[in-house]
Enzyme design. Sequence first.
Site, PDB file in Angstrom:
ATOM      1  N   ASP A 117     -10.106  -5.733   4.805  1.00 41.77           N
ATOM      2  CA  ASP A 117      -9.063  -5.234   5.917  1.00 41.77           C
ATOM      3  C   ASP A 117      -9.183  -3.634   6.011  1.00 41.77           C
ATOM      4  O   ASP A 117      -8.915  -3.293   7.090  1.00 41.77           O
ATOM      5  CB  ASP A 117      -7.711  -5.440   5.138  1.00 41.77           C
ATOM      6  CG  ASP A 117      -7.321  -6.952   5.260  1.00 41.77           C
ATOM      7  OD1 ASP A 117      -7.907  -7.672   5.954  1.00 41.77           O
ATOM      8  OD2 ASP A 117      -6.224  -7.134   4.659  1.00 41.77           O
ATOM      9  N   GLY A 118     -10.014  -3.102   5.001  1.00 41.07           N
ATOM     10  CA  GLY A 118     -10.038  -1.530   5.371  1.00 41.07           C
ATOM     11  C   GLY A 118     -11.178  -1.464   6.531  1.00 41.07           C
ATOM     12  O   GLY A 118     -11.102  -0.661   7.278  1.00 41.07           O
ATOM     13  N   ARG A 133       6.660  17.537  -6.182  1.00 45.39           N
ATOM     14  CA  ARG A 133       7.727  16.753  -6.656  1.00 45.39           C
ATOM     15  C   ARG A 133       8.383  15.949  -5.340  1.00 45.39           C
ATOM     16  O   ARG A 133       7.727  15.684  -4.522  1.00 45.39           O
ATOM     17  CB  ARG A 133       9.060  17.802  -7.023  1.00 45.39           C
ATOM     18  CG  ARG A 133       8.602  18.676  -8.139  1.00 45.39           C
ATOM     19  CD  ARG A 133       9.718  19.588  -8.271  1.00 45.39           C
ATOM     20  NE  ARG A 133       9.925  20.602  -7.263  1.00 45.39           N
ATOM     21  CZ  ARG A 133      10.638  21.614  -7.264  1.00 45.39           C
ATOM     22  NH1 ARG A 133      11.568  21.850  -8.129  1.00 45.39           N
ATOM     23  NH2 ARG A 133      10.551  22.430  -6.108  1.00 45.39           N
ATOM     24  N   LYS A 172      15.614  11.069  -0.769  1.00 48.33           N
ATOM     25  CA  LYS A 172      14.792  11.980  -1.606  1.00 48.33           C
ATOM     26  C   LYS A 172      14.111  10.947  -2.467  1.00 48.33           C
ATOM     27  O   LYS A 172      14.405   9.979  -3.187  1.00 48.33           O
ATOM     28  CB  LYS A 172      15.893  12.653  -2.270  1.00 48.33           C
ATOM     29  CG  LYS A 172      15.379  13.713  -3.427  1.00 48.33           C
ATOM     30  CD  LYS A 172      16.405  14.549  -3.907  1.00 48.33           C
ATOM     31  CE  LYS A 172      15.749  15.754  -4.775  1.00 48.33           C
ATOM     32  NZ  LYS A 172      15.531  16.548  -3.988  1.00 48.33           N
ATOM     33  N   THR A 223       2.585  -6.876   5.056  1.00 47.98           N
ATOM     34  CA  THR A 223       1.915  -7.252   3.648  1.00 47.98           C
ATOM     35  C   THR A 223       1.122  -6.212   3.233  1.00 47.98           C
ATOM     36  O   THR A 223       0.186  -6.639   2.290  1.00 47.98           O
ATOM     37  CB  THR A 223       1.258  -8.502   4.173  1.00 47.98           C
ATOM     38  OG1 THR A 223       0.555  -8.322   5.217  1.00 47.98           O
ATOM     39  CG2 THR A 223       2.175  -9.789   4.500  1.00 47.98           C
ATOM     40  N   ALA A 224       1.003  -5.127   3.358  1.00 49.68           N
ATOM     41  CA  ALA A 224       0.263  -3.999   2.887  1.00 49.68           C
ATOM     42  C   ALA A 224       1.045  -3.053   1.924  1.00 49.68           C
ATOM     43  O   ALA A 224       1.739  -3.637   0.928  1.00 49.68           O
ATOM     44  CB  ALA A 224      -0.485  -3.154   3.993  1.00 49.68           C
ATOM     45  N   TYR A 225       0.999  -1.771   2.078  1.00 50.45           N
ATOM     46  CA  TYR A 225       1.652  -0.912   1.295  1.00 50.45           C
ATOM     47  C   TYR A 225       3.080  -1.288   1.107  1.00 50.45           C
ATOM     48  O   TYR A 225       3.548  -1.104  -0.153  1.00 50.45           O
ATOM     49  CB  TYR A 225       1.257   0.613   1.562  1.00 50.45           C
ATOM     50  CG  TYR A 225       1.764   1.480   0.795  1.00 50.45           C
ATOM     51  CD1 TYR A 225       2.077   1.423  -0.626  1.00 50.45           C
ATOM     52  CD2 TYR A 225       1.616   2.810   1.137  1.00 50.45           C
ATOM     53  CE1 TYR A 225       2.478   2.583  -1.458  1.00 50.45           C
ATOM     54  CE2 TYR A 225       1.735   4.004   0.345  1.00 50.45           C
ATOM     55  CZ  TYR A 225       2.487   3.820  -1.073  1.00 50.45           C
ATOM     56  OH  TYR A 225       2.488   4.960  -2.055  1.00 50.45           O
ATOM     57  N   SER A 226       3.662  -1.356   2.279  1.00 48.78           N
ATOM     58  CA  SER A 226       5.274  -1.749   2.297  1.00 48.78           C
ATOM     59  C   SER A 226       5.442  -2.729   1.337  1.00 48.78           C
ATOM     60  O   SER A 226       6.598  -2.639   0.388  1.00 48.78           O
ATOM     61  CB  SER A 226       5.673  -2.180   3.502  1.00 48.78           C
ATOM     62  OG  SER A 226       7.093  -2.543   3.696  1.00 48.78           O
ATOM     63  N   SER A 244       4.049  -3.788  -1.419  1.00 49.52           N
ATOM     64  CA  SER A 244       3.684  -3.203  -2.845  1.00 49.52           C
ATOM     65  C   SER A 244       5.001  -2.360  -3.315  1.00 49.52           C
ATOM     66  O   SER A 244       5.480  -2.090  -4.626  1.00 49.52           O
ATOM     67  CB  SER A 244       2.428  -2.370  -3.077  1.00 49.52           C
ATOM     68  OG  SER A 244       1.313  -3.235  -2.846  1.00 49.52           O
TER      69      SER A 244
END
Length: 290
Positions: free
Chosen positions: A74-75, A159, A176, A189-192, A194
């Site tokens: 995918d990358g 932070r 925050k 189905t990617a970073y979200s 996870s």
Amino acid sequence: MPIIKTVGIVSKPNSPAAGAIVPKLIEWLHHRDIGIRLDEHTAFYAGGPEGHPQSVAREEVPEGCDLIIVLGGDGTLLSAARAIGRREIPLFPVNLGGLGFLTAITVDELYPELERAFAGQHRIAKRKLLNTKVLRDGKVVATYDALNDAVVTKSAIARMIDLDTHVDDQFVCAYKADGLIISTPTGSTAYSLSAGGPIIFPSVPAICITPICPHMLTNRPVIVPETSVIRVLSHGPDSVFLTIDGQVGTPIQERDTLVLRSSDFSLHLVRPPRMMFFDVLRQKLKWGER
């Protein structure tokens, strides 16, 4: 379907599998009088250290092409999609290992699926892009199109960051958190995923806003209509970075505003005729079979 006369090939670097496939693939294409354009990595596999005479920079591969073959994961596909830009050239993604939600064509299916594509029988899925603009003092200083997501995160030792978010004219939340993911259905189905976001069927006209490790545990992912305009204001002094599809991005300064909306352009992906979305989920996420 347009007749395919010229094919571009984009390959994952340092991939033994790609190294084994490329010479045979080029010979197969030449036998069918198909023109080829190769990126630097493909040229290395084709011609050794001196490369191949038809090598061009990856950004130039799509010029004059009717189809782009992507050899990798995918990358590599995301990188090829960025090279295509807003040209609606079909991408033919071949998975050379790894998770590969988008690269659903296997090595064994490479030549049969290419035959289908040359016969005009291939199935194309259109995946909407997400446009992101960075506004600084009212001026656009950067703009990107994402296939998966735009991610606002703290830098290495920062932070939690403060992000005011609006959808159209409605104030959503003063997040925050460690960051915020704005994803397309493709990127769900990617970073979200996870970060605890939902899986969205690719054809659903929606955008997903997913906080990363929010301070308030009641901050949950929110799905908004595809027609929405999302505005994210960074108002903390800490270091913030915008990343597009995990590959490119820019630092965000205090008081910068991100404006995100569904693009008018789509990426065209060649999909195996029998491989449907839930087939991919069962295969990639190891969901149980009946």
